[in-house]
Design a protein around this motif. Structure first.
Motif, PDB file in Angstrom:
ATOM      1  N   LEU A  26      30.498 -62.037  34.688  1.00  0.00           N
ATOM      2  CA  LEU A  26      31.380 -62.326  33.864  1.00  0.00           C
ATOM      3  C   LEU A  26      31.893 -63.956  33.996  1.00  0.00           C
ATOM      4  CD1 LEU A  26      32.734 -61.068  37.875  1.00  0.00           C
ATOM      5  CD2 LEU A  26      33.061 -60.810  35.423  1.00  0.00           C
ATOM      6  N   GLN A  27      30.523 -64.536  33.693  1.00  0.00           N
ATOM      7  CA  GLN A  27      30.602 -66.212  32.834  1.00  0.00           C
ATOM      8  C   GLN A  27      31.015 -66.218  31.859  1.00  0.00           C
ATOM      9  OE1 GLN A  27      27.813 -69.223  34.523  1.00  0.00           O
ATOM     10  NE2 GLN A  27      26.826 -68.348  32.731  1.00  0.00           N
ATOM     11  N   THR A  28      31.631 -67.020  30.964  1.00  0.00           N
ATOM     12  CA  THR A  28      31.809 -67.054  29.556  1.00  0.00           C
ATOM     13  C   THR A  28      31.927 -68.189  29.463  1.00  0.00           C
ATOM     14  OG1 THR A  28      33.818 -68.125  29.823  1.00  0.00           O
ATOM     15  CG2 THR A  28      33.847 -65.183  29.983  1.00  0.00           C
ATOM     16  N   HIS A  29      30.443 -68.519  29.657  1.00  0.00           N
ATOM     17  CA  HIS A  29      30.777 -70.255  29.442  1.00  0.00           C
ATOM     18  C   HIS A  29      28.615 -70.126  28.966  1.00  0.00           C
ATOM     19  CE1 HIS A  29      32.189 -71.027  32.980  1.00  0.00           C
ATOM     20  NE2 HIS A  29      30.294 -71.328  33.280  1.00  0.00           N
ATOM     21  N   SER A  30      27.802 -71.045  28.833  1.00  0.00           N
ATOM     22  CA  SER A  30      26.407 -71.505  29.129  1.00  0.00           C
ATOM     23  C   SER A  30      26.109 -72.833  29.703  1.00  0.00           C
ATOM     24  CB  SER A  30      25.072 -70.714  28.664  1.00  0.00           C
ATOM     25  OG  SER A  30      25.993 -71.430  27.026  1.00  0.00           O
ATOM     26  N   LEU A  31      25.173 -73.159  29.399  1.00  0.00           N
ATOM     27  CA  LEU A  31      24.951 -74.760  29.607  1.00  0.00           C
ATOM     28  C   LEU A  31      25.333 -75.169  28.356  1.00  0.00           C
ATOM     29  CD1 LEU A  31      21.582 -75.016  31.985  1.00  0.00           C
ATOM     30  CD2 LEU A  31      24.066 -75.611  32.288  1.00  0.00           C
ATOM     31  N   SER A  32      24.389 -74.618  27.061  1.00  0.00           N
ATOM     32  CA  SER A  32      24.400 -75.259  25.725  1.00  0.00           C
ATOM     33  C   SER A  32      25.767 -74.934  25.129  1.00  0.00           C
ATOM     34  CB  SER A  32      23.837 -73.841  24.979  1.00  0.00           C
ATOM     35  OG  SER A  32      24.335 -72.862  25.007  1.00  0.00           O
ATOM     36  N   ASP A  33      27.156 -74.472  26.105  1.00  0.00           N
ATOM     37  CA  ASP A  33      28.325 -74.298  25.563  1.00  0.00           C
ATOM     38  C   ASP A  33      29.413 -76.175  25.366  1.00  0.00           C
ATOM     39  OD1 ASP A  33      28.505 -71.932  24.964  1.00  0.00           O
ATOM     40  OD2 ASP A  33      28.874 -71.219  26.437  1.00  0.00           O
ATOM     41  N   PRO A  34      30.194 -75.910  24.577  1.00  0.00           N
ATOM     42  CA  PRO A  34      30.369 -77.556  24.751  1.00  0.00           C
ATOM     43  C   PRO A  34      31.987 -77.527  26.181  1.00  0.00           C
ATOM     44  CG  PRO A  34      31.035 -77.238  22.785  1.00  0.00           C
ATOM     45  CD  PRO A  34      30.373 -75.949  23.004  1.00  0.00           C
TER      46      PRO A  34
ATOM     47  N   THR B 151      35.279 -80.252  31.876  1.00  0.00           N
ATOM     48  CA  THR B 151      35.671 -80.000  33.394  1.00  0.00           C
ATOM     49  C   THR B 151      36.268 -78.838  32.871  1.00  0.00           C
ATOM     50  OG1 THR B 151      34.704 -81.967  33.689  1.00  0.00           O
ATOM     51  CG2 THR B 151      36.176 -80.612  35.578  1.00  0.00           C
ATOM     52  N   ARG B 152      37.885 -79.018  32.380  1.00  0.00           N
ATOM     53  CA  ARG B 152      39.148 -77.737  32.398  1.00  0.00           C
ATOM     54  C   ARG B 152      38.818 -76.396  31.998  1.00  0.00           C
ATOM     55  NH1 ARG B 152      42.624 -76.697  28.559  1.00  0.00           N
ATOM     56  NH2 ARG B 152      41.184 -77.957  26.768  1.00  0.00           N
ATOM     57  N   ASP B 153      37.725 -76.204  31.540  1.00  0.00           N
ATOM     58  CA  ASP B 153      37.602 -75.708  30.763  1.00  0.00           C
ATOM     59  C   ASP B 153      37.095 -74.510  31.952  1.00  0.00           C
ATOM     60  OD1 ASP B 153      38.552 -75.723  28.111  1.00  0.00           O
ATOM     61  OD2 ASP B 153      37.285 -76.956  27.474  1.00  0.00           O
ATOM     62  N   LEU B 154      36.915 -75.279  32.803  1.00  0.00           N
ATOM     63  CA  LEU B 154      35.793 -73.819  34.261  1.00  0.00           C
ATOM     64  C   LEU B 154      36.635 -74.009  35.146  1.00  0.00           C
ATOM     65  CD1 LEU B 154      32.363 -76.209  33.578  1.00  0.00           C
ATOM     66  CD2 LEU B 154      32.560 -74.124  32.814  1.00  0.00           C
ATOM     67  N   GLN B 155      37.734 -75.447  34.856  1.00  0.00           N
ATOM     68  CA  GLN B 155      38.582 -75.291  36.449  1.00  0.00           C
ATOM     69  C   GLN B 155      37.828 -75.494  37.978  1.00  0.00           C
ATOM     70  OE1 GLN B 155      40.643 -72.257  35.625  1.00  0.00           O
ATOM     71  NE2 GLN B 155      41.822 -73.043  34.000  1.00  0.00           N
ATOM     72  N   GLY B 156      36.408 -76.488  37.657  1.00  0.00           N
ATOM     73  CA  GLY B 156      35.692 -76.109  38.800  1.00  0.00           C
ATOM     74  C   GLY B 156      35.041 -74.465  39.142  1.00  0.00           C
ATOM     75  N   GLY B 157      34.507 -73.831  38.302  1.00  0.00           N
ATOM     76  CA  GLY B 157      33.552 -72.957  38.621  1.00  0.00           C
ATOM     77  C   GLY B 157      32.459 -73.874  38.007  1.00  0.00           C
ATOM     78  N   PRO B 158      31.813 -72.791  38.430  1.00  0.00           N
ATOM     79  CA  PRO B 158      29.901 -72.852  38.297  1.00  0.00           C
ATOM     80  C   PRO B 158      29.337 -73.003  36.912  1.00  0.00           C
ATOM     81  CG  PRO B 158      30.155 -70.748  40.184  1.00  0.00           C
ATOM     82  CD  PRO B 158      31.605 -71.649  39.153  1.00  0.00           C
TER      83      PRO B 158
ATOM     84  N   ARG C 154      42.966 -62.980  39.059  1.00  0.00           N
ATOM     85  CA  ARG C 154      41.692 -63.207  37.643  1.00  0.00           C
ATOM     86  C   ARG C 154      41.368 -64.887  37.774  1.00  0.00           C
ATOM     87  NH1 ARG C 154      42.430 -64.558  32.677  1.00  0.00           N
ATOM     88  NH2 ARG C 154      44.636 -65.310  32.881  1.00  0.00           N
ATOM     89  N   GLY C 155      41.610 -65.245  37.677  1.00  0.00           N
ATOM     90  CA  GLY C 155      42.119 -66.969  38.266  1.00  0.00           C
ATOM     91  C   GLY C 155      41.594 -67.762  39.215  1.00  0.00           C
ATOM     92  N   ARG C 156      41.158 -66.820  40.773  1.00  0.00           N
ATOM     93  CA  ARG C 156      40.776 -66.736  42.089  1.00  0.00           C
ATOM     94  C   ARG C 156      39.111 -67.149  41.848  1.00  0.00           C
ATOM     95  NH1 ARG C 156      44.880 -64.525  45.908  1.00  0.00           N
ATOM     96  NH2 ARG C 156      43.528 -65.735  47.167  1.00  0.00           N
ATOM     97  N   TYR C 157      38.815 -65.844  40.944  1.00  0.00           N
ATOM     98  CA  TYR C 157      36.962 -66.544  41.284  1.00  0.00           C
ATOM     99  C   TYR C 157      36.005 -67.288  41.485  1.00  0.00           C
ATOM    100  CZ  TYR C 157      39.011 -60.566  41.650  1.00  0.00           C
ATOM    101  OH  TYR C 157      39.584 -60.250  41.995  1.00  0.00           O
ATOM    102  N   VAL C 158      34.931 -66.891  41.103  1.00  0.00           N
ATOM    103  CA  VAL C 158      34.444 -67.926  41.647  1.00  0.00           C
ATOM    104  C   VAL C 158      34.408 -68.242  40.179  1.00  0.00           C
ATOM    105  CG1 VAL C 158      32.675 -66.455  40.639  1.00  0.00           C
ATOM    106  CG2 VAL C 158      31.891 -68.918  41.832  1.00  0.00           C
ATOM    107  N   HIS C 159      34.792 -67.519  38.708  1.00  0.00           N
ATOM    108  CA  HIS C 159      34.950 -68.421  37.836  1.00  0.00           C
ATOM    109  C   HIS C 159      36.054 -67.952  37.420  1.00  0.00           C
ATOM    110  CE1 HIS C 159      30.825 -67.819  37.020  1.00  0.00           C
ATOM    111  NE2 HIS C 159      30.261 -66.517  36.582  1.00  0.00           N
TER     112      HIS C 159
END
Length: 323
Positions: free
Chosen positions: A44-52, A55-62, A252-257
């Protein structure tokens, strides 16, 4: 075609086969539950550590990076119970799925033998057809449990659903009956080739490995592992798409991601969106842990199935003798 007396398609009554399949699914699920949670989080993660990303994009997700760091992150922030999130619907899923799968597999094989004769089709073709039909039937019959398992595994400390009963009621109220079948299309598209390849490879390797000295004294465990790894790798993108679609909807917007995109156009549309936003490797997020999970899960499932079936058939024979 039969491989002596222990061939899984010919041994035991329908009830014994169903009970053995359910037992195998129950035990296998509990053992690999933590890896399953990690796999779902990575898928379910759409990003990785290499993605620029900001914090707004992540919305507090890990941000998870790899299997072991994800395990440590879940343990640190959610505790040991976090590794078994969704285990209740998952246990029900695995028990029901395994029971339907093995029973349908056996029934389909018998129908093929009755219609075409036991020696008409090559062993690999027969196993592919029976495996595909069994997988499709089991997927369709148990799909709501699969969706519930995914949603529970995807939620963090801020729970979207507080219990299985409330989750069922909430999904029915907010999304209707169709809400329980989000992602069924890619699920069926994945499971048919997956189970077909799995059983074809399993049935091909098992007789050759049965006479060797192998772990657990079972050629079925090793054959099941090899078959699962090959089948899983080939169909993994459809599994990832299924997971992404399963968490669509009002929650959809309430999960850990919290930045899971909204996908349109079904399976094809979701694949196009992932390719456009994440590239080709985006379709394989979580593949490593999926393969790590698939090997012990299939080995435990097939090893337990063979022994459970032997136990149930032996129990049945003792009862007949006592009568």
């Amino acid at each position: 075609m039969s491989f002596k007396g222990d061939h899984l398609k010919d041994e035991g009554s329908r009830l014994q086969v169903t009970a053995a399949g359910a037992t195998a699914g129950l035990i296998s699920r509990f053992i690999i539950a933590p890896l399953d949670v990690v796999k779902i989080r990575l898928q379910l993660q759409t990003h990785s550590l290499s993605d620029p990303l900001s914090t707004r994009d992540l919305q507090g997700g890990p941000i998870y990076k790899g299997t072991l760091p994800t395990l440590r992150h879940i343990l640190r922030h959610e505790g040991i119970p976090g590794l078994w999130k969704g285990n209740v619907p998952a246990e029900l899923l695995y028990v029901c799925y395994s029971a339907v799968q093995f029973a349908t597999y056996r029934t389909t094989t018998q129908l093929l033998h009755g219609a075409l004769g036991p020696e008409t089709l090559p062993q690999s073709a027969e196993s592919f057809i029976a495996g595909a039909v069994g997988g499709a039937a089991a997927t369709a019959a148990t799909y709501p449990l699969d969706l519930l398992r995914t949603r529970f595994a995807a939620q963090g400390n801020d729970k979207v659903y507080t219990s299985l009963a409330r989750a069922i009621a909430q999904i029915h109220r907010e999304e209707g009956p169709r809400g329980f079948f989000r992602g069924l299309g890619p699920g069926l598209a994945q499971i048919v080739p997956y189970m077909g390849v799995f059983f074809a490879v399993y049935e091909t390797l098992r007789p050759h490995l049965s006479g060797l000295e192998l772990p657990f004294s079972s050629g079925g465990a090793v054959a099941g592992t090899v078959a699962s790894v090959l089948a899983k790798t080939g169909t993994f993108p459809l599994d990832l798409v299924r997971k992404r679609i399963q968490v669509q909807g009002p929650t959809r917007g309430r999960y850990v991601h919290k930045n899971i995109p909204e996908y349109y156009g079904g399976t094809v549309g979701a694949v196009r969106t992932i390719l456009r936003n994440e590239g080709f490797r985006g379709l394989y997020r979580g593949l490593t842990v999926s393969l790590v999970k698939a090997a012990p899960a299939s080995a435990v499932t097939m090893w337990t199935y063979e022994r459970a079936l032997r136990f149930y058939t032996g129990l049945g024979q003792r009862r007949e003798e006592s009568w």
